[in-house]
Design a protein around this motif. Structure first.
Motif, PDB file in Angstrom:
ATOM      1  N   VAL A 183       0.849  -1.181   0.000  1.00 53.74           N
ATOM      2  CA  VAL A 183       0.000   0.000   0.000  1.00 53.74           C
ATOM      3  C   VAL A 183       0.886   1.233   0.000  1.00 53.74           C
ATOM      4  O   VAL A 183       1.803   1.351   0.806  1.00 53.74           O
ATOM      5  N   ASN A 184       0.593   2.130  -0.880  1.00 55.43           N
ATOM      6  CA  ASN A 184       1.335   3.392  -0.866  1.00 55.43           C
ATOM      7  C   ASN A 184       0.478   4.486  -0.221  1.00 55.43           C
ATOM      8  O   ASN A 184      -0.681   4.254   0.146  1.00 55.43           O
ATOM      9  N   GLY A 185       1.040   5.667  -0.087  1.00 61.48           N
ATOM     10  CA  GLY A 185       0.345   6.764   0.582  1.00 61.48           C
ATOM     11  C   GLY A 185      -0.953   7.170  -0.094  1.00 61.48           C
ATOM     12  O   GLY A 185      -1.947   7.466   0.570  1.00 61.48           O
ATOM     13  N   LEU A 186      -0.952   7.184  -1.419  1.00 64.35           N
ATOM     14  CA  LEU A 186      -2.145   7.562  -2.163  1.00 64.35           C
ATOM     15  C   LEU A 186      -3.285   6.581  -1.891  1.00 64.35           C
ATOM     16  O   LEU A 186      -4.422   6.996  -1.647  1.00 64.35           O
ATOM     17  N   GLN A 187      -2.990   5.285  -1.922  1.00 65.93           N
ATOM     18  CA  GLN A 187      -4.027   4.285  -1.659  1.00 65.93           C
ATOM     19  C   GLN A 187      -4.552   4.407  -0.234  1.00 65.93           C
ATOM     20  O   GLN A 187      -5.753   4.278   0.008  1.00 65.93           O
ATOM     21  N   ALA A 188      -3.692   4.665   0.710  1.00 66.07           N
ATOM     22  CA  ALA A 188      -4.108   4.802   2.107  1.00 66.07           C
ATOM     23  C   ALA A 188      -5.006   6.024   2.277  1.00 66.07           C
ATOM     24  O   ALA A 188      -6.038   5.955   2.962  1.00 66.07           O
ATOM     25  N   ARG A 189      -4.639   7.138   1.666  1.00 66.62           N
ATOM     26  CA  ARG A 189      -5.470   8.350   1.772  1.00 66.62           C
ATOM     27  C   ARG A 189      -6.806   8.164   1.068  1.00 66.62           C
ATOM     28  O   ARG A 189      -7.850   8.606   1.565  1.00 66.62           O
ATOM     29  N   THR A 190      -6.806   7.497  -0.079  1.00 69.92           N
ATOM     30  CA  THR A 190      -8.064   7.245  -0.804  1.00 69.92           C
ATOM     31  C   THR A 190      -8.994   6.383   0.034  1.00 69.92           C
ATOM     32  O   THR A 190     -10.189   6.669   0.140  1.00 69.92           O
ATOM     33  N   PHE A 191      -8.467   5.340   0.640  1.00 68.92           N
ATOM     34  CA  PHE A 191      -9.282   4.481   1.492  1.00 68.92           C
ATOM     35  C   PHE A 191      -9.784   5.257   2.710  1.00 68.92           C
ATOM     36  O   PHE A 191     -10.929   5.091   3.138  1.00 68.92           O
ATOM     37  N   GLY A 192      -8.951   6.134   3.256  1.00 65.48           N
ATOM     38  CA  GLY A 192      -9.363   6.958   4.395  1.00 65.48           C
ATOM     39  C   GLY A 192     -10.495   7.909   4.038  1.00 65.48           C
ATOM     40  O   GLY A 192     -11.452   8.072   4.800  1.00 65.48           O
ATOM     41  N   VAL A 193     -10.392   8.545   2.878  1.00 61.53           N
ATOM     42  CA  VAL A 193     -11.452   9.464   2.430  1.00 61.53           C
ATOM     43  C   VAL A 193     -12.734   8.690   2.158  1.00 61.53           C
ATOM     44  O   VAL A 193     -13.832   9.142   2.505  1.00 61.53           O
ATOM     45  N   TRP A 194     -12.625   7.510   1.566  1.00 60.89           N
ATOM     46  CA  TRP A 194     -13.796   6.679   1.303  1.00 60.89           C
ATOM     47  C   TRP A 194     -14.474   6.282   2.620  1.00 60.89           C
ATOM     48  O   TRP A 194     -15.697   6.332   2.729  1.00 60.89           O
ATOM     49  N   THR A 195     -13.675   5.935   3.618  1.00 60.94           N
ATOM     50  CA  THR A 195     -14.220   5.573   4.917  1.00 60.94           C
ATOM     51  C   THR A 195     -14.901   6.775   5.565  1.00 60.94           C
ATOM     52  O   THR A 195     -15.985   6.655   6.152  1.00 60.94           O
ATOM     53  N   LEU A 196     -14.286   7.946   5.474  1.00 53.74           N
ATOM     54  CA  LEU A 196     -14.885   9.159   6.028  1.00 53.74           C
ATOM     55  C   LEU A 196     -16.199   9.490   5.331  1.00 53.74           C
ATOM     56  O   LEU A 196     -17.202   9.815   5.993  1.00 53.74           O
ATOM     57  N   LEU A 197     -16.233   9.404   4.014  1.00 57.62           N
ATOM     58  CA  LEU A 197     -17.460   9.675   3.260  1.00 57.62           C
ATOM     59  C   LEU A 197     -18.573   8.704   3.651  1.00 57.62           C
ATOM     60  O   LEU A 197     -19.722   9.118   3.863  1.00 57.62           O
ATOM     61  N   SER A 198     -18.233   7.433   3.785  1.00 55.75           N
ATOM     62  CA  SER A 198     -19.233   6.440   4.196  1.00 55.75           C
ATOM     63  C   SER A 198     -19.770   6.750   5.584  1.00 55.75           C
ATOM     64  O   SER A 198     -20.973   6.639   5.824  1.00 55.75           O
ATOM     65  N   SER A 199     -18.898   7.157   6.484  1.00 60.22           N
ATOM     66  CA  SER A 199     -19.363   7.450   7.845  1.00 60.22           C
ATOM     67  C   SER A 199     -20.241   8.695   7.886  1.00 60.22           C
ATOM     68  O   SER A 199     -21.217   8.744   8.638  1.00 60.22           O
ATOM     69  N   VAL A 200     -19.938   9.680   7.072  1.00 61.71           N
ATOM     70  CA  VAL A 200     -20.790  10.882   7.008  1.00 61.71           C
ATOM     71  C   VAL A 200     -22.168  10.511   6.473  1.00 61.71           C
ATOM     72  O   VAL A 200     -23.201  10.939   7.016  1.00 61.71           O
TER      73      VAL A 200
END
Length: 96
Positions: free
Chosen positions: A1-18
């Motif tokens: 996993v690189n930084g871009l993939q980690a940030r993308t997954f983090g944003v996706w998780t945040l969007l789902s939680s919102v």
């Protein structure tokens, strides 16, 4: 996993939680309810594909937890969807 993939997954998780929090606030909004249900299906498919198709994740407690949350949430939301439909029908009858 690189930084871009980690940030993308983090944003996706945040969007789902919102989306899920908004649904909790306005549970009778059918469109938002369907979108929230879709987020749980998407999470379930994502984790299942990582385990069984791509073999990039092992079936450990770290993967089992989101699978269980998504599965139980889908089940609960499908049961709740029946109540939303019944409520919508009763509101329609009251207006007529």
């Amino acid at each position: 996993v690189n930084g871009l993939q980690a940030r993308t997954f983090g944003v996706w998780t945040l969007l789902s939680s919102v989306i899920r929090c908004l649904c909790a606030v306005d549970i009778r909004n059918r469109t938002l309810y369907h979108i929230t249900l879709f987020t749980f299906f998407l999470a379930l498919v994502h984790f299942l594909s990582e385990v069984f198709i791509y073999h990039t994740a092992a079936l450990t407690i770290g993967v089992m937890a989101p699978l269980m949350v998504a599965s139980f949430s889908i089940l609960g939301m499908l049961i709740g969807l029946q109540y939303l439909e019944v409520e919508a029908l009763s509101q329609t009858k009251k207006k007529n």
